[in-house]
Design an enzyme around this catalytic site. Sequence first.
Site, PDB file in Angstrom:
ATOM      1  N   GLU A  63      32.686  -9.573   1.349  1.00 53.24           N
ATOM      2  CA  GLU A  63      34.222  -9.571   1.611  1.00 53.24           C
ATOM      3  C   GLU A  63      34.777 -10.073   3.046  1.00 53.24           C
ATOM      4  O   GLU A  63      35.766 -10.901   3.074  1.00 53.24           O
ATOM      5  CB  GLU A  63      34.584  -8.021   2.065  1.00 53.24           C
ATOM      6  CG  GLU A  63      34.488  -7.342   0.506  1.00 53.24           C
ATOM      7  CD  GLU A  63      33.005  -6.520   0.508  1.00 53.24           C
ATOM      8  OE1 GLU A  63      32.916  -5.578  -0.183  1.00 53.24           O
ATOM      9  OE2 GLU A  63      32.193  -7.214   1.124  1.00 53.24           O
ATOM     10  N   TYR A 100      26.222   2.036   5.321  1.00 53.57           N
ATOM     11  CA  TYR A 100      28.095   1.770   4.713  1.00 53.57           C
ATOM     12  C   TYR A 100      28.763   2.782   5.129  1.00 53.57           C
ATOM     13  O   TYR A 100      28.178   4.256   4.895  1.00 53.57           O
ATOM     14  CB  TYR A 100      27.977   1.688   2.962  1.00 53.57           C
ATOM     15  CG  TYR A 100      29.209   1.510   2.236  1.00 53.57           C
ATOM     16  CD1 TYR A 100      29.828   0.055   2.937  1.00 53.57           C
ATOM     17  CD2 TYR A 100      29.692   2.033   1.631  1.00 53.57           C
ATOM     18  CE1 TYR A 100      31.132  -0.094   2.567  1.00 53.57           C
ATOM     19  CE2 TYR A 100      31.023   1.844   1.330  1.00 53.57           C
ATOM     20  CZ  TYR A 100      31.521   0.553   1.464  1.00 53.57           C
ATOM     21  OH  TYR A 100      32.907   0.127   0.955  1.00 53.57           O
ATOM     22  N   ASP A 153      30.980  -4.596  -1.258  1.00 56.09           N
ATOM     23  CA  ASP A 153      30.531  -3.346  -0.797  1.00 56.09           C
ATOM     24  C   ASP A 153      30.195  -2.351  -2.121  1.00 56.09           C
ATOM     25  O   ASP A 153      30.643  -2.629  -3.100  1.00 56.09           O
ATOM     26  CB  ASP A 153      31.717  -2.855  -0.202  1.00 56.09           C
ATOM     27  CG  ASP A 153      31.900  -3.116   1.376  1.00 56.09           C
ATOM     28  OD1 ASP A 153      31.113  -3.848   1.798  1.00 56.09           O
ATOM     29  OD2 ASP A 153      32.954  -2.932   1.948  1.00 56.09           O
ATOM     30  N   ARG A 184      31.569   4.179   3.909  1.00 48.54           N
ATOM     31  CA  ARG A 184      32.631   4.992   2.923  1.00 48.54           C
ATOM     32  C   ARG A 184      31.694   5.771   2.165  1.00 48.54           C
ATOM     33  O   ARG A 184      31.068   5.204   0.913  1.00 48.54           O
ATOM     34  CB  ARG A 184      33.408   3.996   2.320  1.00 48.54           C
ATOM     35  CG  ARG A 184      34.568   3.190   3.190  1.00 48.54           C
ATOM     36  CD  ARG A 184      35.832   2.783   2.274  1.00 48.54           C
ATOM     37  NE  ARG A 184      36.582   2.074   3.331  1.00 48.54           N
ATOM     38  CZ  ARG A 184      36.748   0.833   3.835  1.00 48.54           C
ATOM     39  NH1 ARG A 184      35.482   0.050   3.538  1.00 48.54           N
ATOM     40  NH2 ARG A 184      37.397   0.314   4.789  1.00 48.54           N
ATOM     41  N   ASP A 227      30.826   0.273  -3.491  1.00 47.86           N
ATOM     42  CA  ASP A 227      31.794   1.377  -3.895  1.00 47.86           C
ATOM     43  C   ASP A 227      32.920   0.729  -4.967  1.00 47.86           C
ATOM     44  O   ASP A 227      32.882  -0.219  -5.324  1.00 47.86           O
ATOM     45  CB  ASP A 227      32.486   2.203  -2.722  1.00 47.86           C
ATOM     46  CG  ASP A 227      33.278   0.995  -1.859  1.00 47.86           C
ATOM     47  OD1 ASP A 227      33.519  -0.203  -2.410  1.00 47.86           O
ATOM     48  OD2 ASP A 227      33.901   1.540  -0.839  1.00 47.86           O
ATOM     49  N   GLU A 232      35.903   0.285  -4.523  1.00 44.79           N
ATOM     50  CA  GLU A 232      36.809  -0.955  -4.063  1.00 44.79           C
ATOM     51  C   GLU A 232      35.982  -2.301  -3.956  1.00 44.79           C
ATOM     52  O   GLU A 232      36.419  -3.410  -4.243  1.00 44.79           O
ATOM     53  CB  GLU A 232      37.284  -0.862  -2.802  1.00 44.79           C
ATOM     54  CG  GLU A 232      38.404   0.212  -2.443  1.00 44.79           C
ATOM     55  CD  GLU A 232      39.508  -0.285  -3.497  1.00 44.79           C
ATOM     56  OE1 GLU A 232      40.265  -1.504  -3.160  1.00 44.79           O
ATOM     57  OE2 GLU A 232      40.301   0.362  -4.137  1.00 44.79           O
TER      58      GLU A 232
END
Length: 864
Positions: free
Chosen positions: A7, A296, A80, A298, A82, A84
Amino acid sequence: MPVVVVESPAKAKTINKYLGDDYKVLASYGHVRDLPPKDGSVDPEHDFAMKWELTPGAQKHVREIAEALKGDNTLILATDPDREGEAISWHLEETLRKRRAIRKDTEVRRVVFNAITRSAVTEAMQAPRQIDAALVEAYLARRALDYLVGFTLSPILWRKLPGAKSAGRVQSVALRLIVEREREIEAFIPREYWTVSADLLTERGEPFTARLHALGGRRLGKFDLANEEAARLAAASVESRDLFVKAVESKPLTRNPAPPFMTSTLQQEAARKLGFGARQTMSAAQRLYEAGYITYMRTDGIDMAPEAVRAARAEIAHRFGEAYVPKSPRIYKNKAKNAQEAHEAIRPTDMSLAPAKLPVSDPDQKRLYELIWKRTLASQMAAARLERTTVTIASPDGEVELRATGQVVRFEGFMKVYEEGRDEPSESDETRRLPAMNEGEKVEKKAVTPEQHFTQPPPRYSEATLVKRMEELGIGRPSTYATIVSTIQDRGYVRKEKGRFVPEDKGRLVTAFLENFFRRYVEYDFTAALENDLDEISAGRKNWREVLRRFWRDFIAAVEATQGLTITEVLEKLEDYLAPTLFPPREDGSDPRTCPACGTGRLSLRLSKGGGAFIGCSNYPECRYTRPIGGEIAEGDMASPEGKLLGITEDGLPVTLRTGRFGPYVQLGEEGADGGKPQRASVPKGIDPDDVDFALAMQLLSLPRLIGPHPEDGEPVEAGIGRYGPYVRHGRTYANLKDPREVFEIGMNRAVELLAAKKSRGRKAPEPLRVLGEHPEGGEVALMDGRYGPYVKWGKINATLPKDLAPDEVTLERALELVAEKAAKGGRRKSAAKKKTATKKATTGKRTRGKSAEKAAEETPAKG
């Protein structure tokens, strides 16, 4: 070489260190596609088809990735781990396939890692997988739901409740929590009660305090001493008797550490201990993660990898000794309903890296890392051992009995490193250490004091307690809390006072409107059930389109039921609904709706020019009585129509702090009978309204401040604060200032430097200075910076700003006027001609200067 996409450039830089020259690591800079912010991006009529477009600036990054793929046929998506992150990978693959950058022989791999360390990245590269379709579908469902609610409800609010800005699937529920708490506080009736405490001395002269526990052989309840007379009689009973130690009881206690952080508890604890907002916490955590210092950030998980537990135990033994290491590792079980959110807990990637040795300079990151490091080590440390002692003091006749409670720490255990913060201060005195006493000892009285108390209303929500309550109710998810909390503040629905959320009048009205006309969609159970549906989709147990169909069927029916409502009907409905709050019973029993000023007018709910609401008299303008909808406030309230009085100038003019549709501002004087407007100045972001006093208000009202003549042309250089924040100006060149207080201090050298830097920036493809909003006929209205100065753009219409209108003062309402005036002179875009009714309504804006956008929206027929 294989192309690895992550990202952010910071994450790319860290990963590149571990992968070396055999891989090319590029950044997508977040999402590369999103739904355009206009009607029709999600189409319920065609099975919720979604129209995506590249986000601003994404074209360059996508092109760079596509160019890199020309030299290699392996694409590794390492975003990432997750929902998203999965969505970003999916968008990248879809976009690259449409550009034909991914060929038939291109191998696409998806890799995930919970920490950016050499071992984690290496292991992930050896275990690639495909993009998780269920996670992507959960993302699509969430994105579609948020879009449909926002783009369907918000226009209704604009038309039916002028001043309202937006509604959202989760933000409106969070706002309801804050508003309901305020109603509880307003409805709360304090109850008086008394206690009696005694300052005592042991036989050895050591002081301690005890509280009256029983009187006349009966244990006292909280409200048994209901008034001063009862309390003084009780105190006299203690004063008149000798006292001795009746009993001493000691009990051992064990206190265990809190588990490692997950996202919500990190946000809560950072708010309590560091004063960080949710957004500030997540920003610092993101940078720590991307640099490879923490896992991470989240996650709903509280467990740690076995190797991390071993490392933590070794570090504890090294730093504090074996006594602080429990015999067996502490195991924490995840409570997350959705396994996709339950990554490992947030912890340091290297337990031996102490906060003092963290190689970062940013203070937020350093403080947050220290919090995470301490919490992680404490979670694997030995329990604290304490001893609680209760001493009972009595009179020989047994008529009075007092108690003193104390607590001592016998072994610190994890408390040597870390103790969890509290949301509210504790009234307990158990942490006091009592002097040694034996049964039968006499006790000397020094003072016996009756104390008055009142029960307290529930406290307003802080960021920590709001996040905690949302988590308890199942509203939102870890990755969304920060955005939710920020949105309701940015919309002007709530404000912060001393770290607590206070609903603005417009926030109260929006909540009341939704509770009346869309009640199901702001119910906590419904919102939590929808979150569970999204979790079920991510686990592959539910069809995402079926969830959307079921939601949309009932939702659109509720929307259609409101189409015929007028603003007057809405206000009448809200007035009836809020009557117990707006018009509480009066002590004298008189009609609460009778105006207390003139005695003949009727009080009713009214809308203010700033978009909020207030209670006003029906005899206006003869009677100018007003008050905020929350009730009378003796010292004045910034949310009320009269504002909060800060002081009086030498000329006798009042200086008040107020709030309007664009946030808090200060005002000098009152509006004249002829409609003349008093002098006003906005309070910029970065200055807490609670900190605005008379002196600061006068400074704000004195702006813009003349710094002096520019050394090159002699033209004035000024510092001021506009709608978008603090700035320095020279001619039509504006340069932003980061700190709002700098406008009062900046000198010429610094100002010239900032202005020169602004002028020297090379011209890029025209990008809006600010997107002002949506035109009633459709299409984006934007503020642009042109060759001949700033202008407003809508479609093919470009309307130059008048010389007396600064760019930072342009509102959507003013922009619509300028566009309408330009269109009337022959600048109307051709596509608008198809919408005859809408065109006619929109052009009426040019006839009455100052007509509000909300009024224009009300006159414009709803689309579809």
